[in-house]
Write a protein that holds these residues in place. Structure first.
Motif, PDB file in Angstrom:
ATOM      1  N   ALA A 193      12.331   7.354  22.105  1.00  0.00           N
ATOM      2  CA  ALA A 193      11.162   7.904  22.802  1.00  0.00           C
ATOM      3  C   ALA A 193      10.041   8.207  21.802  1.00  0.00           C
ATOM      4  O   ALA A 193       8.864   7.934  22.081  1.00  0.00           O
ATOM      5  CB  ALA A 193      11.549   9.156  23.575  1.00  0.00           C
ATOM      6  N   PHE A 194      10.402   8.733  20.637  1.00  0.00           N
ATOM      7  CA  PHE A 194       9.423   9.023  19.589  1.00  0.00           C
ATOM      8  C   PHE A 194       8.752   7.735  19.117  1.00  0.00           C
ATOM      9  O   PHE A 194       7.528   7.694  18.954  1.00  0.00           O
ATOM     10  CB  PHE A 194      10.115   9.747  18.426  1.00  0.00           C
ATOM     11  N   LEU A 195       9.540   6.672  18.903  1.00  0.00           N
ATOM     12  CA  LEU A 195       8.950   5.393  18.502  1.00  0.00           C
ATOM     13  C   LEU A 195       7.973   4.892  19.556  1.00  0.00           C
ATOM     14  O   LEU A 195       6.866   4.449  19.222  1.00  0.00           O
ATOM     15  CB  LEU A 195      10.046   4.339  18.272  1.00  0.00           C
ATOM     16  N   ARG A 196       8.373   4.950  20.818  1.00  0.00           N
ATOM     17  CA  ARG A 196       7.478   4.498  21.895  1.00  0.00           C
ATOM     18  C   ARG A 196       6.188   5.312  21.911  1.00  0.00           C
ATOM     19  O   ARG A 196       5.101   4.753  22.047  1.00  0.00           O
ATOM     20  CB  ARG A 196       8.189   4.611  23.240  1.00  0.00           C
ATOM     21  N   ASN A 197       6.299   6.635  21.767  1.00  0.00           N
ATOM     22  CA  ASN A 197       5.111   7.499  21.769  1.00  0.00           C
ATOM     23  C   ASN A 197       4.187   7.228  20.588  1.00  0.00           C
ATOM     24  O   ASN A 197       2.998   7.534  20.642  1.00  0.00           O
ATOM     25  CB  ASN A 197       5.511   8.971  21.772  1.00  0.00           C
ATOM     26  N   ASN A 198       4.745   6.678  19.504  1.00  0.00           N
ATOM     27  CA  ASN A 198       3.954   6.374  18.314  1.00  0.00           C
ATOM     28  C   ASN A 198       3.661   4.886  18.166  1.00  0.00           C
ATOM     29  O   ASN A 198       3.256   4.431  17.100  1.00  0.00           O
ATOM     30  CB  ASN A 198       4.672   6.908  17.067  1.00  0.00           C
ATOM     31  N   ASN A 199       3.868   4.145  19.254  1.00  0.00           N
ATOM     32  CA  ASN A 199       3.551   2.715  19.295  1.00  0.00           C
ATOM     33  C   ASN A 199       4.230   1.914  18.192  1.00  0.00           C
ATOM     34  O   ASN A 199       3.624   1.015  17.602  1.00  0.00           O
ATOM     35  CB  ASN A 199       2.038   2.490  19.277  1.00  0.00           C
ATOM     36  N   VAL A 200       5.484   2.264  17.903  1.00  0.00           N
ATOM     37  CA  VAL A 200       6.278   1.499  16.942  1.00  0.00           C
ATOM     38  C   VAL A 200       7.214   0.598  17.744  1.00  0.00           C
ATOM     39  O   VAL A 200       8.101   1.077  18.449  1.00  0.00           O
ATOM     40  CB  VAL A 200       7.092   2.425  16.006  1.00  0.00           C
ATOM     41  N   ALA A 201       6.962  -0.706  17.674  1.00  0.00           N
ATOM     42  CA  ALA A 201       7.775  -1.674  18.413  1.00  0.00           C
ATOM     43  C   ALA A 201       9.170  -1.755  17.814  1.00  0.00           C
ATOM     44  O   ALA A 201       9.344  -1.698  16.597  1.00  0.00           O
ATOM     45  CB  ALA A 201       7.109  -3.041  18.372  1.00  0.00           C
ATOM     46  N   PHE A 202      10.169  -1.877  18.680  1.00  0.00           N
ATOM     47  CA  PHE A 202      11.549  -2.052  18.224  1.00  0.00           C
ATOM     48  C   PHE A 202      12.219  -3.090  19.102  1.00  0.00           C
ATOM     49  O   PHE A 202      11.711  -3.476  20.150  1.00  0.00           O
ATOM     50  CB  PHE A 202      12.315  -0.715  18.239  1.00  0.00           C
ATOM     51  N   GLU A 203      13.376  -3.554  18.630  1.00  0.00           N
ATOM     52  CA  GLU A 203      14.118  -4.576  19.351  1.00  0.00           C
ATOM     53  C   GLU A 203      15.600  -4.423  19.082  1.00  0.00           C
ATOM     54  O   GLU A 203      16.011  -3.644  18.222  1.00  0.00           O
ATOM     55  CB  GLU A 203      13.648  -5.966  18.926  1.00  0.00           C
ATOM     56  N   ASN A 204      16.391  -5.202  19.804  1.00  0.00           N
ATOM     57  CA  ASN A 204      17.827  -5.196  19.531  1.00  0.00           C
ATOM     58  C   ASN A 204      18.134  -6.253  18.468  1.00  0.00           C
ATOM     59  O   ASN A 204      17.228  -6.930  17.966  1.00  0.00           O
ATOM     60  CB  ASN A 204      18.646  -5.382  20.813  1.00  0.00           C
ATOM     61  N   SER A 205      19.400  -6.433  18.143  1.00  0.00           N
ATOM     62  CA  SER A 205      19.759  -7.361  17.066  1.00  0.00           C
ATOM     63  C   SER A 205      19.416  -8.810  17.394  1.00  0.00           C
ATOM     64  O   SER A 205      19.212  -9.621  16.490  1.00  0.00           O
ATOM     65  CB  SER A 205      21.246  -7.238  16.732  1.00  0.00           C
ATOM     66  N   ASN A 207       0.860  -1.186   0.000  1.00  0.00           N
ATOM     67  CA  ASN A 207       0.000   0.000   0.000  1.00  0.00           C
ATOM     68  C   ASN A 207       0.894   1.234   0.000  1.00  0.00           C
ATOM     69  O   ASN A 207       1.504   1.566   1.023  1.00  0.00           O
ATOM     70  CB  ASN A 207      -0.917  -0.014   1.219  1.00  0.00           C
ATOM     71  N   LEU A 208       0.960   1.895  -1.119  1.00  0.00           N
ATOM     72  CA  LEU A 208       1.866   3.023  -1.297  1.00  0.00           C
ATOM     73  C   LEU A 208       1.613   4.142  -0.297  1.00  0.00           C
ATOM     74  O   LEU A 208       2.556   4.690   0.279  1.00  0.00           O
ATOM     75  CB  LEU A 208       1.736   3.545  -2.734  1.00  0.00           C
ATOM     76  N   GLU A 209       0.371   4.465  -0.040  1.00  0.00           N
ATOM     77  CA  GLU A 209       0.059   5.572   0.878  1.00  0.00           C
ATOM     78  C   GLU A 209       0.423   5.235   2.321  1.00  0.00           C
ATOM     79  O   GLU A 209       0.921   6.091   3.052  1.00  0.00           O
ATOM     80  CB  GLU A 209      -1.411   5.985   0.757  1.00  0.00           C
ATOM     81  N   VAL A 210       0.178   3.999   2.744  1.00  0.00           N
ATOM     82  CA  VAL A 210       0.544   3.578   4.101  1.00  0.00           C
ATOM     83  C   VAL A 210       2.056   3.643   4.282  1.00  0.00           C
ATOM     84  O   VAL A 210       2.560   4.153   5.291  1.00  0.00           O
ATOM     85  CB  VAL A 210      -0.003   2.163   4.407  1.00  0.00           C
ATOM     86  N   SER A 211       2.791   3.135   3.302  1.00  0.00           N
ATOM     87  CA  SER A 211       4.251   3.164   3.388  1.00  0.00           C
ATOM     88  C   SER A 211       4.784   4.582   3.344  1.00  0.00           C
ATOM     89  O   SER A 211       5.690   4.937   4.109  1.00  0.00           O
ATOM     90  CB  SER A 211       4.866   2.340   2.257  1.00  0.00           C
ATOM     91  N   TYR A 243      16.342  -2.108  15.943  1.00  0.00           N
ATOM     92  CA  TYR A 243      15.726  -2.590  14.714  1.00  0.00           C
ATOM     93  C   TYR A 243      14.211  -2.536  14.868  1.00  0.00           C
ATOM     94  O   TYR A 243      13.668  -2.787  15.944  1.00  0.00           O
ATOM     95  CB  TYR A 243      16.120  -4.042  14.422  1.00  0.00           C
ATOM     96  N   PHE A 244      13.525  -2.231  13.783  1.00  0.00           N
ATOM     97  CA  PHE A 244      12.066  -2.278  13.740  1.00  0.00           C
ATOM     98  C   PHE A 244      11.652  -2.520  12.297  1.00  0.00           C
ATOM     99  O   PHE A 244      12.493  -2.502  11.390  1.00  0.00           O
ATOM    100  CB  PHE A 244      11.428  -1.013  14.318  1.00  0.00           C
ATOM    101  N   GLN A 245      10.357  -2.766  12.089  1.00  0.00           N
ATOM    102  CA  GLN A 245       9.870  -3.069  10.746  1.00  0.00           C
ATOM    103  C   GLN A 245       8.910  -2.005  10.249  1.00  0.00           C
ATOM    104  O   GLN A 245       8.148  -1.415  11.027  1.00  0.00           O
ATOM    105  CB  GLN A 245       9.182  -4.430  10.735  1.00  0.00           C
ATOM    106  N   ASP A 246       8.945  -1.779   8.937  1.00  0.00           N
ATOM    107  CA  ASP A 246       7.991  -0.862   8.316  1.00  0.00           C
ATOM    108  C   ASP A 246       6.677  -1.610   8.078  1.00  0.00           C
ATOM    109  O   ASP A 246       6.578  -2.805   8.403  1.00  0.00           O
ATOM    110  CB  ASP A 246       8.597  -0.235   7.048  1.00  0.00           C
ATOM    111  N   PRO A 247       5.648  -0.965   7.527  1.00  0.00           N
ATOM    112  CA  PRO A 247       4.358  -1.641   7.347  1.00  0.00           C
ATOM    113  C   PRO A 247       4.401  -2.884   6.468  1.00  0.00           C
ATOM    114  O   PRO A 247       3.523  -3.739   6.570  1.00  0.00           O
ATOM    115  CB  PRO A 247       3.488  -0.554   6.711  1.00  0.00           C
ATOM    116  N   ASP A 248       5.413  -3.015   5.614  1.00  0.00           N
ATOM    117  CA  ASP A 248       5.531  -4.186   4.751  1.00  0.00           C
ATOM    118  C   ASP A 248       6.466  -5.247   5.313  1.00  0.00           C
ATOM    119  O   ASP A 248       6.729  -6.255   4.662  1.00  0.00           O
ATOM    120  CB  ASP A 248       6.001  -3.766   3.359  1.00  0.00           C
ATOM    121  N   GLY A 249       6.996  -5.014   6.517  1.00  0.00           N
ATOM    122  CA  GLY A 249       7.863  -5.994   7.153  1.00  0.00           C
ATOM    123  C   GLY A 249       9.343  -5.845   6.850  1.00  0.00           C
ATOM    124  O   GLY A 249      10.141  -6.669   7.274  1.00  0.00           O
TER     125      GLY A 249
END
Length: 135
Positions: A86-98, A20-24, A116-122
């Motif tokens: 902090a911005f990722l946490r506030n925007n509910n974007v999950a992240f992890e270490n390697s 989905n181009l607009e979501v990405s 590391y984290f993933q975009d909407p397409d993984g």
């Protein structure tokens, strides 16, 4: 005579197939802060964006679904990694270490912190605090 990069090659862009181009586009614009730029007239299935250092990502809407692997990832750096986390946490974007431990960083042997984290397409994205100095 120096043989490494004798042609002066510099990073130009990466191309990603997206469902989905607009979501990405919204993710890369609103989460990573990239700017949409002219897509060279390629049409409505192509959106081009660029990072602060003018490196581009070309988003291409497609039904094809490439395999995603953390070992193949986009990588960006920022001197404000703590603020970005902090911005990722506030925007509910999950992240992890390697290693896959959620909500934490890891430190490379050279002292660089990364997440590391993933975009909407993984697609996997690394963000680190490297200064990218020539050595």
């Amino acid at each position: 005579m120096e043989t490494q990069n004798k042609f002066g090659l510099k990073k130009d862009h990466d191309a990603l197939l997206v469902a989905n181009l607009e979501v990405s586009l919204q993710f890369y614009r609103d989460i990573l802060g990239f700017k949409e730029i002219y897509n060279a007239g390629l049409g409505e299935k192509f959106k081009w964006i660029k990072a602060a250092n003018d490196v581009q990502i070309h988003l291409i809407e497609s039904e094809e679904k490439p395999e995603k692997n953390k070992g193949v990832h986009l990588a960006f750096n920022t001197p404000k990694l703590d603020d970005f986390i902090a911005f990722l946490r506030n925007n509910n974007v999950a992240f992890e270490n390697s290693n896959g431990t959620t909500d934490t960083t890891n430190t490379r042997p050279d002292g660089v912190l990364q997440i590391y984290f993933q975009d909407p397409d993984g697609y996997w994205i690394e963000v680190n605090n490297s200064k990218l100095e020539d050595f």
